[in-house]
Structures are given as C-alpha cells and as structure tokens.
Design a protein around this motif. Structure first.
Motif, mmCIF file in Angstrom:
data_model
loop_
_atom_site.group_PDB
_atom_site.id
_atom_site.type_symbol
_atom_site.label_atom_id
_atom_site.label_comp_id
_atom_site.label_asym_id
_atom_site.label_seq_id
_atom_site.Cartn_x
_atom_site.Cartn_y
_atom_site.Cartn_z
ATOM 1 N N GLU A 147 -8.013 -8.087 -1.165
ATOM 2 C CA GLU A 147 -9.092 -7.541 -1.988
ATOM 3 C C GLU A 147 -8.709 -7.573 -3.464
ATOM 4 O O GLU A 147 -9.541 -7.883 -4.333
ATOM 5 C CB GLU A 147 -9.432 -6.110 -1.562
ATOM 6 C CG GLU A 147 -10.071 -5.977 -0.192
ATOM 7 C CD GLU A 147 -9.080 -6.079 0.948
ATOM 8 O OE1 GLU A 147 -9.515 -6.198 2.108
ATOM 9 O OE2 GLU A 147 -7.853 -6.049 0.675
ATOM 10 N N GLU A 148 -7.458 -7.243 -3.759
ATOM 11 C CA GLU A 148 -6.979 -7.258 -5.138
ATOM 12 C C GLU A 148 -7.021 -8.673 -5.710
ATOM 13 O O GLU A 148 -7.447 -8.890 -6.847
ATOM 14 C CB GLU A 148 -5.549 -6.717 -5.190
ATOM 15 C CG GLU A 148 -4.968 -6.651 -6.598
ATOM 16 C CD GLU A 148 -3.503 -6.218 -6.596
ATOM 17 O OE1 GLU A 148 -2.974 -5.976 -7.703
ATOM 18 O OE2 GLU A 148 -2.907 -6.132 -5.504
ATOM 19 N N ARG A 149 -6.605 -9.634 -4.897
ATOM 20 C CA ARG A 149 -6.630 -11.026 -5.351
ATOM 21 C C ARG A 149 -8.056 -11.513 -5.579
ATOM 22 O O ARG A 149 -8.351 -12.165 -6.594
ATOM 23 C CB ARG A 149 -5.932 -11.931 -4.332
ATOM 24 C CG ARG A 149 -5.913 -13.413 -4.730
ATOM 25 C CD ARG A 149 -5.113 -14.236 -3.748
ATOM 26 N NE ARG A 149 -5.650 -14.122 -2.399
ATOM 27 C CZ ARG A 149 -5.011 -14.557 -1.303
ATOM 28 N NH1 ARG A 149 -3.832 -15.127 -1.422
ATOM 29 N NH2 ARG A 149 -5.552 -14.416 -0.112
ATOM 30 N N SER A 150 -8.963 -11.219 -4.657
ATOM 31 C CA SER A 150 -10.354 -11.647 -4.785
ATOM 32 C C SER A 150 -11.014 -11.033 -6.008
ATOM 33 O O SER A 150 -11.784 -11.692 -6.712
ATOM 34 C CB SER A 150 -11.144 -11.264 -3.526
ATOM 35 O OG SER A 150 -10.676 -11.977 -2.408
ATOM 36 N N SER A 151 -10.729 -9.775 -6.262
ATOM 37 C CA SER A 151 -11.301 -9.091 -7.414
ATOM 38 C C SER A 151 -10.826 -9.731 -8.714
ATOM 39 O O SER A 151 -11.621 -9.959 -9.649
ATOM 40 C CB SER A 151 -10.908 -7.609 -7.390
ATOM 41 O OG SER A 151 -11.398 -6.938 -8.531
ATOM 42 N N GLU A 152 -9.538 -10.024 -8.785
ATOM 43 C CA GLU A 152 -8.986 -10.652 -9.985
ATOM 44 C C GLU A 152 -9.557 -12.059 -10.176
ATOM 45 O O GLU A 152 -9.876 -12.469 -11.294
ATOM 46 C CB GLU A 152 -7.460 -10.724 -9.874
ATOM 47 C CG GLU A 152 -6.755 -11.353 -11.061
ATOM 48 C CD GLU A 152 -6.799 -10.503 -12.315
ATOM 49 O OE1 GLU A 152 -6.423 -11.016 -13.393
ATOM 50 O OE2 GLU A 152 -7.197 -9.314 -12.223
ATOM 51 N N LEU A 153 -9.698 -12.795 -9.068
ATOM 52 C CA LEU A 153 -10.238 -14.148 -9.132
ATOM 53 C C LEU A 153 -11.682 -14.135 -9.642
ATOM 54 O O LEU A 153 -12.053 -14.919 -10.533
ATOM 55 C CB LEU A 153 -10.183 -14.796 -7.750
ATOM 56 C CG LEU A 153 -10.673 -16.245 -7.646
ATOM 57 C CD1 LEU A 153 -9.773 -17.170 -8.459
ATOM 58 C CD2 LEU A 153 -10.719 -16.691 -6.185
ATOM 59 N N LYS A 154 -12.489 -13.241 -9.101
ATOM 60 C CA LYS A 154 -13.891 -13.144 -9.521
ATOM 61 C C LYS A 154 -13.992 -12.786 -11.001
ATOM 62 O O LYS A 154 -14.814 -13.358 -11.740
ATOM 63 C CB LYS A 154 -14.614 -12.094 -8.680
ATOM 64 C CG LYS A 154 -16.094 -11.954 -9.011
ATOM 65 C CD LYS A 154 -16.758 -10.905 -8.128
ATOM 66 C CE LYS A 154 -18.232 -10.768 -8.489
ATOM 67 N NZ LYS A 154 -18.899 -9.732 -7.661
ATOM 68 N N LYS A 155 -13.158 -11.862 -11.446
ATOM 69 C CA LYS A 155 -13.167 -11.428 -12.847
ATOM 70 C C LYS A 155 -12.861 -12.587 -13.778
ATOM 71 O O LYS A 155 -13.542 -12.791 -14.807
ATOM 72 C CB LYS A 155 -12.153 -10.302 -13.032
ATOM 73 C CG LYS A 155 -12.026 -9.808 -14.467
ATOM 74 C CD LYS A 155 -10.941 -8.730 -14.556
ATOM 75 C CE LYS A 155 -10.738 -8.283 -16.003
ATOM 76 N NZ LYS A 155 -9.656 -7.248 -16.094
ATOM 77 N N LYS A 156 -11.858 -13.379 -13.454
ATOM 78 C CA LYS A 156 -11.467 -14.499 -14.311
ATOM 79 C C LYS A 156 -12.513 -15.610 -14.299
ATOM 80 O O LYS A 156 -12.763 -16.253 -15.330
ATOM 81 C CB LYS A 156 -10.101 -15.032 -13.882
ATOM 82 C CG LYS A 156 -8.945 -14.097 -14.218
ATOM 83 C CD LYS A 156 -7.611 -14.720 -13.891
ATOM 84 C CE LYS A 156 -6.466 -13.783 -14.261
ATOM 85 N NZ LYS A 156 -6.412 -13.532 -15.719
ATOM 86 N N ILE A 157 -13.136 -15.849 -13.145
ATOM 87 C CA ILE A 157 -14.175 -16.875 -13.065
ATOM 88 C C ILE A 157 -15.384 -16.469 -13.900
ATOM 89 O O ILE A 157 -16.000 -17.301 -14.581
ATOM 90 C CB ILE A 157 -14.569 -17.137 -11.601
ATOM 91 C CG1 ILE A 157 -13.420 -17.846 -10.876
ATOM 92 C CG2 ILE A 157 -15.843 -17.977 -11.522
ATOM 93 C CD1 ILE A 157 -13.660 -18.050 -9.391
ATOM 94 N N GLU A 158 -15.726 -15.200 -13.857
ATOM 95 C CA GLU A 158 -16.836 -14.711 -14.682
ATOM 96 C C GLU A 158 -16.513 -14.843 -16.165
ATOM 97 O O GLU A 158 -17.389 -15.177 -16.978
ATOM 98 C CB GLU A 158 -17.145 -13.253 -14.321
ATOM 99 C CG GLU A 158 -17.801 -13.098 -12.964
ATOM 100 C CD GLU A 158 -17.982 -11.651 -12.566
ATOM 101 O OE1 GLU A 158 -17.388 -10.771 -13.233
ATOM 102 O OE2 GLU A 158 -18.700 -11.387 -11.569
ATOM 103 N N GLU A 159 -15.263 -14.614 -16.528
ATOM 104 C CA GLU A 159 -14.843 -14.779 -17.924
ATOM 105 C C GLU A 159 -14.957 -16.239 -18.349
ATOM 106 O O GLU A 159 -15.412 -16.549 -19.455
ATOM 107 C CB GLU A 159 -13.408 -14.292 -18.102
ATOM 108 C CG GLU A 159 -12.906 -14.400 -19.539
ATOM 109 C CD GLU A 159 -11.454 -13.969 -19.696
ATOM 110 O OE1 GLU A 159 -10.894 -14.202 -20.788
ATOM 111 O OE2 GLU A 159 -10.886 -13.415 -18.727
ATOM 112 N N LEU A 160 -14.567 -17.137 -17.451
ATOM 113 C CA LEU A 160 -14.668 -18.561 -17.751
ATOM 114 C C LEU A 160 -16.117 -18.961 -18.009
ATOM 115 O O LEU A 160 -16.403 -19.780 -18.883
ATOM 116 C CB LEU A 160 -14.108 -19.390 -16.587
ATOM 117 C CG LEU A 160 -14.101 -20.911 -16.778
ATOM 118 C CD1 LEU A 160 -13.095 -21.308 -17.860
ATOM 119 C CD2 LEU A 160 -13.752 -21.615 -15.463
ATOM 120 N N GLY A 161 -17.041 -18.350 -17.269
ATOM 121 C CA GLY A 161 -18.450 -18.676 -17.417
ATOM 122 C C GLY A 161 -19.027 -18.297 -18.769
ATOM 123 O O GLY A 161 -20.068 -18.835 -19.179
ATOM 124 N N THR A 162 -18.365 -17.394 -19.483
ATOM 125 C CA THR A 162 -18.855 -16.976 -20.801
ATOM 126 C C THR A 162 -18.385 -17.917 -21.907
ATOM 127 O O THR A 162 -18.798 -17.780 -23.054
ATOM 128 C CB THR A 162 -18.373 -15.552 -21.135
ATOM 129 O OG1 THR A 162 -16.940 -15.550 -21.266
ATOM 130 C CG2 THR A 162 -18.803 -14.567 -20.060
#
Length: 266
Positions: free
Chosen positions: A104-119
């Motif tokens: 869960e910790e890994r998935s949360s971090e991955l989603k956060k970074k992908i969303e940052e990339l999208g900006t």
C-alpha cells in the motif's frame, strides 16, 4: 574495507534484450493457483521497468526534469516490499535503492509521483511509460478493470504494445476469461515489434495452452517458435553483428523449447 556502492546501471545490465527475453520465456507459476505472485512478479513489473530503462537510455532523455521524475517513478515501481527486520533491506538501502514496508505504501508513493509527472510538460513516451507502470501496479493489487482501461490505451504505442498485450492477456486469464486471454495471446504471437524478442509471442501462447491443458495446441506453438529461431540463424551480412549479440539468448531459448517439445511428445 567498505564495499563499493553499485551504480544502478550496473544493476540493470542489458535491461531489455537479455532480461526481458529471460522473463518472458520463464513461467514458474500457474495463474490459476498463484495469480497474485504471478501478476506481482518479474514477468510484469520488473520486465516492464527493465524495458523502460532500455528506452530511456536509448532516447537519452535523462537530463530533463520530467525524465528525472520518471526515473524516480521507475525506481518506486521496481522497489521491493521488505519488513524492517528483513536482512535484505539493509543491502538495498546500502546500494541507494528504495524499499517499502507495505504494498500500500509503495502504491501510494507511485500514484503520487505519477500525478506529479502529469502536471509537467512530458513527452508521449514519458506519459505512456508512467501509465504502464500505473497499470501494472493496479493489476498487482487486483484492480483489473482500471488496469485494463490504461493498457488498452497503450496498444497504439509501438514501444508498449507488446507489454500492454501481455499484461492484458494475463489479467483476463486471472479473471477466468480464458477465451479473451487466448485471443490476446494469439495477437501477441504474430506481433512484429522490437520490444518483443522473437519468438517470445509464440512461446507465451504455448505456455498459455499448457496452463489450459491444451497439449496439441501448445506443441504446435512451441514448434512454430523453434522454426522462427531456425530461420533467424540465417541472417543477411548486414545483420550478422546483431545476430551474434543475441545468439546466446537465442541458443538458450532454443534448448528450452526443444526440451518442452520433447516432454510434450513423450
């Protein structure tokens, strides 16, 4: 004397041609009984990350900010989940690699970074690389419909078509939709792509048939794969250097396929 810190490039030698070929041709667990380990194992995330590193190196995009963030995203997707007391954890940390306590910790971090990339302003390749890693993580966590939606959108990208189809097929197989899985594996077996070392598609189809207990279909697919390898040995003069570089993997694959054919005929 303290051990030398390994560079990441040393940990990912020949990241696509060698590693992906090996992982694509090795099926250790049946999805029917071990689907979680299978979807979360080398075949999907590690192979995908290896392939993406290959292309990032090839395109020489590492210097810009978006590529640096994409590199972090790949490190996150590739990071192991190890509890605090695991002796391997210290080794990973010593070599400067990420480690997470829970999935869960890994998935949360991955989603956060992908969303940052999208900006940020990203190339199509960077965006699709992140999308594939997100789809892989969703599949690993059992969010199949959402993962499939992302994967279907990647089919038109030649860099990700093979990986997208392979993961789609495995998801449908895990869901029990073997007819759909067979259709996709069959498409994969005829795909002409630099990202799918020949004859990986036919091998994946054969392994699928074996898992389904379809011996004659598996045998035919393996024999077709062997024919592709045999034909590849006869190369034009301008392709001999490339063939020589791939000969070890090809010979190893040929040996394994011949063993499978022998066992199926027994």
């Amino acid at each position: 004397m303290a051990g030398r810190k390994l560079k990441k490039v040393e940990m990912r030698r020949d990241p696509f041609r060698e590693f992906l070929a090996r992982t694509f041709t090795t099926t250790e667990n049946s999805l029917e009984h071990h689907w979680q380990a299978y979807i979360g194992g080398f075949i999907i995330v590690v192979a995908a990350v290896a392939g993406i590193y290959y292309y990032i190196d090839y395109l020489q995009e590492k210097k810009d900010r978006s590529s640096a963030l994409l590199s972090e995203i790949m490190d996150t997707a590739d990071a192991p989940v190890l509890p605090a007391g695991d002796p391997q954890r210290a080794d990973y940390l010593k070599n400067g690699m990420k480690v997470f306590n829970t999935t869960e910790e890994r998935s949360s971090e991955l989603k956060k970074k992908i969303e940052e990339l999208g900006t940020r302003g990203t190339s199509d390749y960077q965006e699709n690389a992140a999308s594939y890693l997100r789809a892989s993580d969703l599949a690993r966590n059992g969010s199949y419909p959402e993962s499939l939606k992302l994967l279907e959108a990647l089919e038109s990208d030649r860099s990700f078509a093979a990986l997208s189809l392979s993961l789609q097929a495995r998801i449908h197989e895990a869901m029990g939709d073997t007819a759909k899985a067979e259709t996709i594996f069959t498409r994969l077996s005829t795909l002409k792509s630099a990202t799918l070392p020949s004859p990986m598609g036919l091998t994946l189809l054969a392994e699928f048939y074996e898992r389904q207990g379809k011996k004659s279909e598996a045998l035919k697919a393996y024999e077709d794969a062997l024919k592709v390898i045999s034909d590849a040995k006869v190369q034009p003069a301008d392709k001999k250097d490339q063939a020589a570089a791939q000969s070890q993997q090809r010979d190893s694959m040929e040996t394994r396929l011949k063993e499978r054919v022998k066992e199926l005929k027994a």
